[in-house]
Every structure is written in structure tokens, then in C-alpha cells.
Motif scaffolding. Structure first.
Motif, PDB file in Angstrom:
ATOM      1  N   ILE A  29      -4.536   9.618   5.716  1.00  0.00           N
ATOM      2  CA  ILE A  29      -3.759   9.768   4.482  1.00  0.00           C
ATOM      3  C   ILE A  29      -2.474  10.552   4.759  1.00  0.00           C
ATOM      4  CG2 ILE A  29      -3.724  10.873   2.199  1.00  0.00           C
ATOM      5  CD1 ILE A  29      -6.780  10.195   2.053  1.00  0.00           C
ATOM      6  N   GLY A  33      -0.099   8.018   3.354  1.00  0.00           N
ATOM      7  CA  GLY A  33       0.175   8.269   1.950  1.00  0.00           C
ATOM      8  C   GLY A  33       1.533   8.905   1.714  1.00  0.00           C
ATOM      9  N   ARG A  56      -6.763  13.643  -2.262  1.00  0.00           N
ATOM     10  CA  ARG A  56      -6.528  12.204  -2.421  1.00  0.00           C
ATOM     11  C   ARG A  56      -7.666  11.343  -1.848  1.00  0.00           C
ATOM     12  NH1 ARG A  56      -0.266  12.033  -0.368  1.00  0.00           N
ATOM     13  NH2 ARG A  56       0.550  13.566  -1.843  1.00  0.00           N
ATOM     14  N   TYR A  60      -8.710   6.559  -1.508  1.00  0.00           N
ATOM     15  CA  TYR A  60      -8.603   5.741  -0.301  1.00  0.00           C
ATOM     16  C   TYR A  60      -9.999   5.427   0.207  1.00  0.00           C
ATOM     17  CZ  TYR A  60      -3.668   7.099   0.146  1.00  0.00           C
ATOM     18  OH  TYR A  60      -2.324   7.281  -0.060  1.00  0.00           O
ATOM     19  N   HIS A  61     -10.180   4.249   0.806  1.00  0.00           N
ATOM     20  CA  HIS A  61     -11.455   3.997   1.472  1.00  0.00           C
ATOM     21  C   HIS A  61     -11.313   2.960   2.585  1.00  0.00           C
ATOM     22  CE1 HIS A  61     -11.657   0.994  -1.835  1.00  0.00           C
ATOM     23  NE2 HIS A  61     -12.272   0.261  -0.940  1.00  0.00           N
ATOM     24  N   ILE A  77      -7.793  -0.388   5.322  1.00  0.00           N
ATOM     25  CA  ILE A  77      -7.980   0.648   4.309  1.00  0.00           C
ATOM     26  C   ILE A  77      -7.445   0.121   2.988  1.00  0.00           C
ATOM     27  CG2 ILE A  77      -7.175   2.930   3.532  1.00  0.00           C
ATOM     28  CD1 ILE A  77      -7.301   3.812   6.462  1.00  0.00           C
ATOM     29  N   SER A  78      -8.201   0.352   1.928  1.00  0.00           N
ATOM     30  CA  SER A  78      -7.742   0.056   0.573  1.00  0.00           C
ATOM     31  C   SER A  78      -7.183   1.345   0.004  1.00  0.00           C
ATOM     32  CB  SER A  78      -8.914  -0.455  -0.274  1.00  0.00           C
ATOM     33  OG  SER A  78      -8.503  -0.679  -1.599  1.00  0.00           O
ATOM     34  N   ARG A  79      -5.970   1.268  -0.483  1.00  0.00           N
ATOM     35  CA  ARG A  79      -5.299   2.469  -0.987  1.00  0.00           C
ATOM     36  C   ARG A  79      -4.720   2.228  -2.373  1.00  0.00           C
ATOM     37  NH1 ARG A  79       0.438   3.734   1.471  1.00  0.00           N
ATOM     38  NH2 ARG A  79       0.569   4.519  -0.614  1.00  0.00           N
ATOM     39  N   ARG A  88      -4.499  -2.305  -6.093  1.00  0.00           N
ATOM     40  CA  ARG A  88      -4.660  -1.620  -4.815  1.00  0.00           C
ATOM     41  C   ARG A  88      -3.802  -2.338  -3.778  1.00  0.00           C
ATOM     42  NH1 ARG A  88      -7.661   2.564  -4.961  1.00  0.00           N
ATOM     43  NH2 ARG A  88      -8.189   2.478  -2.767  1.00  0.00           N
TER      44      ARG A  88
END
Length: 171
Positions: A29, A33, A56, A60-61, A77-79, A88
């Protein structure tokens, strides 16, 4: 070894415990990010900003994570999308860790998907993730604008600054 037996090789749990996953994702991140409040590109990695990146984590995952024989990790990664709770973005890329650590030695975002609902991010991002692992690059897929938003004719990823930068001179 117990962790690995419960997960497939494209799941973060195959490689990392939950605590290690959270530490690693926080590190990512920091690269991926928005910069923490009052930080700059040169200061965003300082310990004083870490709590903001940790906060955060729920946004995120990891969808997929795998490691090749050379020690390079590939990820999907899905953000979150700024200002949107219903959409997303998928980020597909690679990184290398310092030995026996969750500290990142090298990091790259290869592509970002357009804004989608979570299921579409997983579906299209998974396709790109598998292609990156298999082929080592996504050059053949960059024209697929319904899968890849960046890079494009105006943005490319700068591995030194870890930012998407304009390819248009003068900007």
C-alpha cells in the motif's frame, strides 16, 4: 508447512501467515496507494506515516499471489477507487522481497484495470495475472482497453519513483 497445505500456490496464505500478509500488504500500500497525508515521494516510507497505511488495510486485498523459481512474486490486488465505494481497480504486478523478510526490495505495477465491480476486477484481473505469470509480460494484452486502463499512450509506470507518469512531453 501447515500453511502451505491448506492453500493453492496462487494464494497469499500459501506463502505467508495472516500477520505476515498484513505487513506485506501494508508495505505494498505504501508503494501503490495514495501517499500518506503530509508525506512526499521521498518521505512516504518513513515510520511516522506507517499508521495511515495500516489504516487502509481493510480497503485492499490480495486476489492472487504466486512466487516463481527465481524468487519473484506476482500479484493481483483489488484496491479502492478514489471517491467510489461501489467500484474497485485491479492491479497486476511483481515484486522481490529482501531475504527472509516482508520488506520489498523491488516493486512494479505492470497494469491497472479500469474501474469495475469486485467480481469483474477478479475475473479480468485473474486473466491478466495468469498471463503475466505465464509470459513474463503483458505487452500482447495492453490494447485490450476493457481489461487494461494503464499503461496506455499517456501513462507508464516509473519503477524508480513508483508512480504512473505522463508520457506526454511537457507535462
Amino acid at each position: 508447512m501447515l500453511l502451505a497445505s491448506c492453500h493453492s500456490k496462487d494464494e497469499v496464505g500459501y506463502y505467508f501467515s495472516d500477520a505476515e500478509r498484513d505487513t506485506l500488504l501494508t508495505n505494498i500500500i505504501t508503494y501503490m496507494g495514495e501517499k500518506a497525508t503530509y508525506s512526499t515521494d521521498s518521505t512516504k516510507f518513513q515510520a511516522q506515516f506507517r499508521p495511515e497505511y495500516v489504516s487502509r488495510l481493510p480497503l485492499y486485498h490480495f486476489v492472487h499471489l504466486t512466487k516463481d523459481e527465481a524468487g519473484t512474486y506476482f500479484y493481483l490486488i483489488s484496491r479502492p477507487v478514489a471517491g467510489r465505494k461501489d467500484l474497485r481497480r485491479g492491479v497486476v504486478g511483481r515484486f522481490i522481497l529482501k531475504p527472509e523478510s516482508t520488506d520489498i526490495l523491488a516493486f512494479e505495477e505492470v497494469v491497472n484495470t479500469p474501474h469495475f465491480d469486485d467480481e469483474t476486477v477478479k475475473e479480468r484481473g485473474s486473466f491478466l495475472f495468469k498471463a503475466l505469470v505465464r509470459e513474463g509480460n503483458l505487452n500482447a494484452y495492453l490494447p485490450m482497453k476493457h481489461y487494461v486502463e494503464w499503461p496506455d499512450s499517456t501513462l507508464k509506470y516509473d519503477k524508480k519513483t513508483h508512480n504512473w507518469v505522463s508520457t506526454i512531453s511537457g507535462l
